[in-house]
Design a protein around this motif. Structure first.
Motif, PDB file in Angstrom:
ATOM      1  N   ASP A 187       0.660  -1.346  -0.172  1.00 26.69           N
ATOM      2  CA  ASP A 187       0.110  -0.139  -0.104  1.00 26.69           C
ATOM      3  C   ASP A 187       0.915   1.089  -0.077  1.00 26.69           C
ATOM      4  N   LEU A 191       1.138   3.716  -3.136  1.00 24.47           N
ATOM      5  CA  LEU A 191       0.786   5.389  -3.140  1.00 24.47           C
ATOM      6  C   LEU A 191       2.038   6.251  -3.587  1.00 24.47           C
ATOM      7  N   GLU A 195       2.134   8.625  -6.706  1.00 24.44           N
ATOM      8  CA  GLU A 195       2.404  10.174  -6.508  1.00 24.44           C
ATOM      9  C   GLU A 195       3.656  10.769  -7.143  1.00 24.44           C
ATOM     10  N   ARG A 200      -0.801  14.011  -6.338  1.00 26.70           N
ATOM     11  CA  ARG A 200      -1.923  13.453  -5.540  1.00 26.70           C
ATOM     12  C   ARG A 200      -3.145  13.477  -6.431  1.00 26.70           C
ATOM     13  N   TRP A 204      -4.726   8.425  -6.901  1.00 22.65           N
ATOM     14  CA  TRP A 204      -3.926   8.464  -5.692  1.00 22.65           C
ATOM     15  C   TRP A 204      -5.008   8.420  -4.497  1.00 22.65           C
ATOM     16  N   ASN A 205      -5.941   9.610  -4.559  1.00 23.21           N
ATOM     17  CA  ASN A 205      -6.868   9.901  -3.492  1.00 23.21           C
ATOM     18  C   ASN A 205      -7.766   8.664  -3.503  1.00 23.21           C
ATOM     19  N   ARG A 207      -7.099   5.493  -3.935  1.00 17.89           N
ATOM     20  CA  ARG A 207      -6.453   4.249  -3.229  1.00 17.89           C
ATOM     21  C   ARG A 207      -6.232   4.614  -1.904  1.00 17.89           C
ATOM     22  N   ASN A 208      -5.754   5.939  -1.714  1.00 20.42           N
ATOM     23  CA  ASN A 208      -5.647   6.307  -0.316  1.00 20.42           C
ATOM     24  C   ASN A 208      -6.874   6.190   0.674  1.00 20.42           C
ATOM     25  N   ARG A 239      -7.312   7.731  10.788  1.00 19.46           N
ATOM     26  CA  ARG A 239      -6.837   7.870   9.435  1.00 19.46           C
ATOM     27  C   ARG A 239      -7.538   8.063   8.181  1.00 19.46           C
ATOM     28  N   ALA A 243      -8.034  10.655   5.407  1.00 17.99           N
ATOM     29  CA  ALA A 243      -7.986  10.345   3.846  1.00 17.99           C
ATOM     30  C   ALA A 243      -9.260  11.089   3.051  1.00 17.99           C
ATOM     31  N   ASP A 246      -8.120  14.725   2.493  1.00 15.65           N
ATOM     32  CA  ASP A 246      -7.202  14.974   0.970  1.00 15.65           C
ATOM     33  C   ASP A 246      -8.176  14.866  -0.027  1.00 15.65           C
TER      34      ASP A 246
END
Length: 316
Positions: A187, A191, A195, A200, A204-205, A207-208, A239, A243, A246
């Motif tokens: 993971d 990421l 990136e 980002r 990316w977002n 997956r995050n 967390r 995310a 973001d």
């Protein structure tokens, strides 16, 4: 003994494992000339992870089938043919020949991961031992053949199924333990790789968010582990919330970039927080917290997995 509802669909109530993005990266449109190529070593590891994840997801049905059986039978003495819920029987299994073939290929492919690869070999073997027994037992109880032989064949199958199921569950737990460590490493690497090549981006977002969501699901209660570690659960929810923040930043510059999972992901956070409050009142014991919210959380996580995979396959 907890009795299942005859219409239970445990495969719908269990969380799916989210595969990583090797196929997604390979299927994406060609990168611009000035962008770096994907990390080949990372992609090879993701291919292996995806093969193992697919097999674990598909063979989860065997876990559900065994739990169905053990909910009505006395495991120590075996079936008598007179059990109140004997008509529940077992669940039929899925065809997993394709998933097994791909997992067996992955076992011998690079990168070598000796502990995980060996555990997967044992898991495939233990499934191959248990699956035919479950298939025979499923037909036996579905046809009510126990009414003809006084459950004699049922007891014979029981003597073989119990040790086979114990070995299967032990091997599955070992694979899952190694897979958690592998996924945590991949993971972070994935990421970082996205990136590096895209910044980002929407991909990316997404997956995050899904990585953070899976970390929450890893801490959700189960029949085997009904008491939740509330401190760890709080940290995982925190967390996941970060995310989503973001993701909110992305929407300021790319409103359509996260539209596929945006609303679902936000609603899921609200449900998590409501469920956390219930767990807090019963010191983390899910058996006393009720099951409606838990089922909703699992079902909607699975929906987000499907949405995220669709979004990622579309490309950038």
């Amino acid at each position: 003994m907890t009795m299942p509802c005859p219409t239970d669909r445990p495969d719908r109530r269990r969380a799916l494992l989210l595969g990583l993005g090797a196929v997604i990266l390979g299927a994406a449109p060609a990168l611009a000339q000035d962008r770096a190529a994907p990390d080949a070593a990372l992609q090879a590891a993701i291919v292996k992870s995806n093969a193992y994840t697919a097999l674990l997801n598909r063979t989860l049905r065997a876990v559900d089938s065994w739990n169905r059986y053990r909910s009505w039978v006395d495991l120590r003495r075996g079936p008598t043919g007179r059990e109140r819920y004997i008509t529940y029987g077992l669940y039929s299994l899925y065809d997993v020949r394709s998933e097994i073939e791909k997992a067996e290929q992955a076992v011998v492919q690079e990168p070598a991961m000796p502990d995980l690869d060996d555990a997967m070999r044992r898991y495939i073997q233990s499934y191959a031992t248990l699956a035919p027994l479950i298939a025979r037992a499923n037909v036996y109880y579905e046809r009510k053949d126990y009414q003809d032989d006084g459950a004699a064949l049922g007891r014979e199958l029981h003597r073989e199924m119990v040790p086979a199921a114990e070995a299967f569950l032990k091997d599955r737990a070992e694979v899952e333990q190694h897979m958690r460590a592998m996924r945590a490493d991949l993971d972070g690497r994935e990421l970082a790789d996205i990136e590096r090549r895209e910044g980002r981006s929407a991909r990316w977002n997404v997956r995050n968010v899904m990585i953070a969501a899976r970390a929450v699901m890893d801490l959700m209660p189960s029949d085997e582990r009904p008491v939740v570690d509330l401190a760890a659960f709080d940290a995982a929810i925190g967390r996941y919330s970060a995310a989503l923040r973001d993701l909110d930043k992305l929407k300021e510059t790319d409103p359509s970039g996260a539209s596929v999972i945006d609303s679902q992901a936000g609603s899921w956070l609200g449900s998590l927080r409501e469920y956390r409050q219930k767990l807090g009142r019963v010191r983390g014991d899910a058996r006393r917290a009720g099951g409606h919210e838990r089922m909703w959380i699992v079902n909607n996580y699975n929906m987000m997995v499907s949405m995220a995979q669709t979004r990622l396959r579309i490309g950038r």
